[in-house]
Enzyme design. Structure first.
Site, short mmCIF file in Angstrom:
data_model
loop_
_atom_site.label_atom_id
_atom_site.label_comp_id
_atom_site.label_asym_id
_atom_site.label_seq_id
_atom_site.Cartn_x
_atom_site.Cartn_y
_atom_site.Cartn_z
N GLY A 12 0.83 -1.20 0.00
CA GLY A 12 0.00 0.00 0.00
C GLY A 12 0.86 1.25 0.00
N ASP A 13 0.20 2.41 -0.13
CA ASP A 13 0.89 3.71 -0.12
C ASP A 13 1.90 3.85 -1.25
OD1 ASP A 13 -0.48 4.24 2.27
OD2 ASP A 13 1.08 3.25 3.43
N GLU A 14 1.64 3.22 -2.38
CA GLU A 14 2.59 3.30 -3.50
C GLU A 14 2.40 4.57 -4.32
OE1 GLU A 14 0.37 0.83 -3.20
OE2 GLU A 14 1.42 -1.05 -2.84
N GLY A 15 1.37 5.33 -3.99
CA GLY A 15 1.09 6.54 -4.78
C GLY A 15 0.02 6.30 -5.83
N LYS A 16 -0.89 5.38 -5.53
CA LYS A 16 -1.94 5.04 -6.50
C LYS A 16 -2.87 6.22 -6.78
CE LYS A 16 -3.26 1.62 -3.88
NZ LYS A 16 -2.19 1.59 -2.88
N ASN A 38 -9.88 2.84 5.35
CA ASN A 38 -8.49 2.56 5.72
C ASN A 38 -7.55 3.14 4.67
OD1 ASN A 38 -9.51 0.67 3.90
ND2 ASN A 38 -8.45 -1.09 4.78
N GLY A 40 -5.93 5.88 2.13
CA GLY A 40 -5.75 7.33 2.17
C GLY A 40 -5.04 7.72 0.90
N HIS A 41 -5.77 8.25 -0.06
CA HIS A 41 -5.17 8.61 -1.34
C HIS A 41 -4.95 10.12 -1.38
CE1 HIS A 41 -6.83 4.64 -3.18
NE2 HIS A 41 -5.76 4.47 -2.45
N GLN A 225 -4.95 -0.23 -0.85
CA GLN A 225 -3.92 -1.08 -0.20
C GLN A 225 -3.00 -1.68 -1.29
OE1 GLN A 225 -7.44 -1.74 1.10
NE2 GLN A 225 -6.92 0.08 2.22
N THR A 240 -4.85 -6.74 5.29
CA THR A 240 -6.18 -6.16 5.44
C THR A 240 -7.20 -7.28 5.15
OG1 THR A 240 -7.57 -4.26 4.95
CG2 THR A 240 -6.38 -5.23 3.07
N THR A 301 -3.84 8.22 6.41
CA THR A 301 -5.05 7.97 7.19
C THR A 301 -4.79 8.13 8.68
OG1 THR A 301 -5.85 6.46 5.50
CG2 THR A 301 -6.84 6.22 7.67
N ASP A 334 12.22 10.29 -7.42
CA ASP A 334 12.96 11.47 -6.96
C ASP A 334 13.41 11.36 -5.50
OD1 ASP A 334 9.99 11.67 -6.79
OD2 ASP A 334 10.49 13.36 -5.48
P1 IMP Z 1 -6.92 -2.54 8.30
O1 IMP Z 1 -7.11 -2.56 6.82
O2 IMP Z 1 -7.24 -1.21 8.93
O3 IMP Z 1 -7.60 -3.68 8.98
O4 IMP Z 1 -5.35 -2.75 8.60
C1 IMP Z 1 -4.67 -3.96 8.29
C2 IMP Z 1 -3.25 -3.67 7.83
O5 IMP Z 1 -3.28 -3.05 6.57
C3 IMP Z 1 -2.47 -2.73 8.75
O6 IMP Z 1 -1.11 -3.11 8.69
C4 IMP Z 1 -2.64 -1.38 8.08
O7 IMP Z 1 -1.60 -0.49 8.41
C5 IMP Z 1 -2.60 -1.79 6.62
N1 IMP Z 1 -3.32 -0.86 5.74
C6 IMP Z 1 -4.66 -0.76 5.57
N2 IMP Z 1 -4.95 0.19 4.67
C7 IMP Z 1 -3.78 0.67 4.23
C8 IMP Z 1 -3.43 1.64 3.25
O8 IMP Z 1 -4.27 2.25 2.58
N3 IMP Z 1 -2.10 1.87 3.08
C9 IMP Z 1 -1.15 1.18 3.77
N4 IMP Z 1 -1.43 0.26 4.69
C10 IMP Z 1 -2.73 0.01 4.92
#
Ligand code: IMP
Length: 431
Positions: A12-16, A38, A40-41, A225, A240, A301, A334
């Site tokens: 997750g958090d790759e910059g999608k 969960n 956060g874009h 994710q 998740t 998030t 970068d």
């Molecule tokens: P949950 O999705 O809130 O149940 O969290 C489960 C796992 O997924 C935890 O390690 C979170 O930090 C991770 N996670 C959930 N959503 C994201 C996301 O959008 N980006 C990065 N990690 C995420």
């Protein structure tokens, strides 16, 4: 426009969000297919910063229609607030937002249960975002949950149904967790009020996506994710609760494989992970801290500091294969601009043997030690580069190596947070 699926290749958090924003200008539909708030874009447009949790990133382009798919878990309180915040900034949302009637409804007691379960797990906690995701999917899978379609019920029926669900959640809260129950009538009444706001947007996804199915309308599927957080294919149990991989795009929208088009995996030029669980190429100490600061690696998030490490090709190839990726987009190149050297994990050492096959077993992954290849840094800014030839030779060499090892064309490279800081490379990076 060809259809396209955007999938996270890492944790997750790759910059999608930025990539979806860049690619959704000319599509008819942007479809979110799994997860909930969960995600956060973050999207930067000029001086404006938008952090979206439920609303698809495509909403920022006028005329694009968005669907929250049936594979999602939706907290209607958060969704209302997010829609109103966007409308206050001048974006017309409600006329273009559609919510699948089959999406699961996430209630405040799911968040409470998420917190309680995490604190009971103590050192073994998942490190969830605390948004109630696991408990909401649990209700869905055990067939006891509410769905967004319930918001279309007459007020009395909705209230009655909601009270029934809340009372049974209260039993778990008080009997299993010895916690305060949630106020059933107050919540049910709030839900009835929310239903008036939401119901004009609740649709039959089968009916509204007819054009996509028939090929007369284009769609971009927005994954949340990443592959390594997928409930089936990720680092279980530190994952998740949804399918963030390619299958989720189909089950979460009701569209078949012929509607998917290109499958683009998004990978950071390095790796990050937030929450607990194995991360073989993690950098602990100063090097990890430096990468975190250079990349601004704090969760959109929860604000939590992200764990940082080198690009992991073993996990990367696995992500390419599990999703059948047809192209890869590398983001945040970068962030590596000022590093003297860059490493890439090319294999794992497991029980004295080297392997390039991702081992899958949750008991094996934490024991994997990465085997690294080292690359020279480029020590030049890449943020102004817009074509491949603008990039320093060492940066191109690094990208060529990733392309070769992932055995998939790199079709885009992001060199900054703004919309225009992109290099598009349809034919790959290797000349
Ligand atoms: P949950 O999705 O809130 O149940 O969290 C489960 C796992 O997924 C935890 O390690 C979170 O930090 C991770 N996670 C959930 N959503 C994201 C996301 O959008 N980006 C990065 N990690 C995420």
């Amino acid at each position: 426009m060809e259809n396209r699926v955007i999938i996270g290749g890492q944790w997750g958090d790759e910059g999608k969000g930025k990539i979806v924003d860049a690619l959704s200008r000319d599509v008819d539909w942007v479809l979110r297919y799994q997860g909930g708030a969960n995600a956060g874009h973050t999207i930067h447009i000029g001086k404006e910063k938008h952090v979206l949790h439920l609303v698809p990133s495509g909403i920022l382009h006028e005329g694009v229609r968005c669907l929250l798919g049936g594979g999602m878990v939706i907290d209607p309180w958060s969704l209302r607030d997010e829609i109103l915040a966007l409308e206050q900034k001048g974006h017309e949302v409600r006329g273009r937002m559609h919510i699948s009637a089959t999406a699961a409804l996430l209630m405040p007691y799911h968040m409470r249960l998420d917190e309680l379960r995490e604190s009971r797990l103590k050192r073994k906690s998942i490190g969830t975002t605390g948004r109630g995701i696991g408990p909401a999917y649990l209700d869905k899978i055990q067939r006891t949950g509410l769905r967004m379609g319930d918001l279309l019920l007459p007020a009395e029926n909705l209230e009655r149904k909601a009270i029934e669900k809340i009372l049974s959640a209260n039993e778990v809260l008080s009997e299993f967790y010895d916690a305060e129950p949630v106020p059933a009538r107050v919540l049910a009444e709030e839900l009835v009020v929310l239903s008036q706001f939401m119901s004009p947007m609740v649709v039959n996804p089968y009916a509204v996506l007819r054009g996509v199915r028939e090929g007369t309308e284009s769609a971009l599927f927005e994954g949340a994710q990443g592959t390594m957080l997928d409930i089936d294919h990720g680092t279980y149990p530190y994952v998740t609760s949804s399918n963030s991989t390619i299958g989720g795009a189909m089950t979460g929208t009701g569209l078949g494989p012929r509607s998917l088009g290109e499958i683009n995996g998004i990978f950071k030029a390095y790796c990050t992970r937030v929450g607990n669980g194995p991360f073989p190429s993690e950098l602990l100490g100063e090097q990890g801290d430096a990468l975190r600061e250079a990349g601004g690696e704090y969760g959109a998030t929860t604000g939590r500091a992200r764990r940082c490490g080198w690009f992991d090709l073993v996990a990367g190839r696995y992500a390419v294969d599990v999703n059948g990726m047809t192209g890869v987009i590398i983001t945040k190149l970068d962030v590596l601009d000022n590093l003297p050297t860059i490493q890439v994990a090319t294999a794992y050492e497991l029980d004295g043997q080297q392997t390039t096959t991702y081992p899958v077993l949750s008991e094996a992954v934490p024991r994997c030690r990465p085997v690294y290849s080292e690359f020279a840094g480029w020590n030049k800014p890449t943020t102004e580069c817009r074509k491949l030839v603008d990039l320093p030779a060492a940066a191109r060499k690094y990208l060529e190596f990733l392309e070769k090892e992932l055995d998939t064309l790199i079709v885009g490279v992001s060199v900054g947070r703004d919309r225009e800081q992109m290099i598009w490379t349809e034919t790959g990076v290797t000349t």
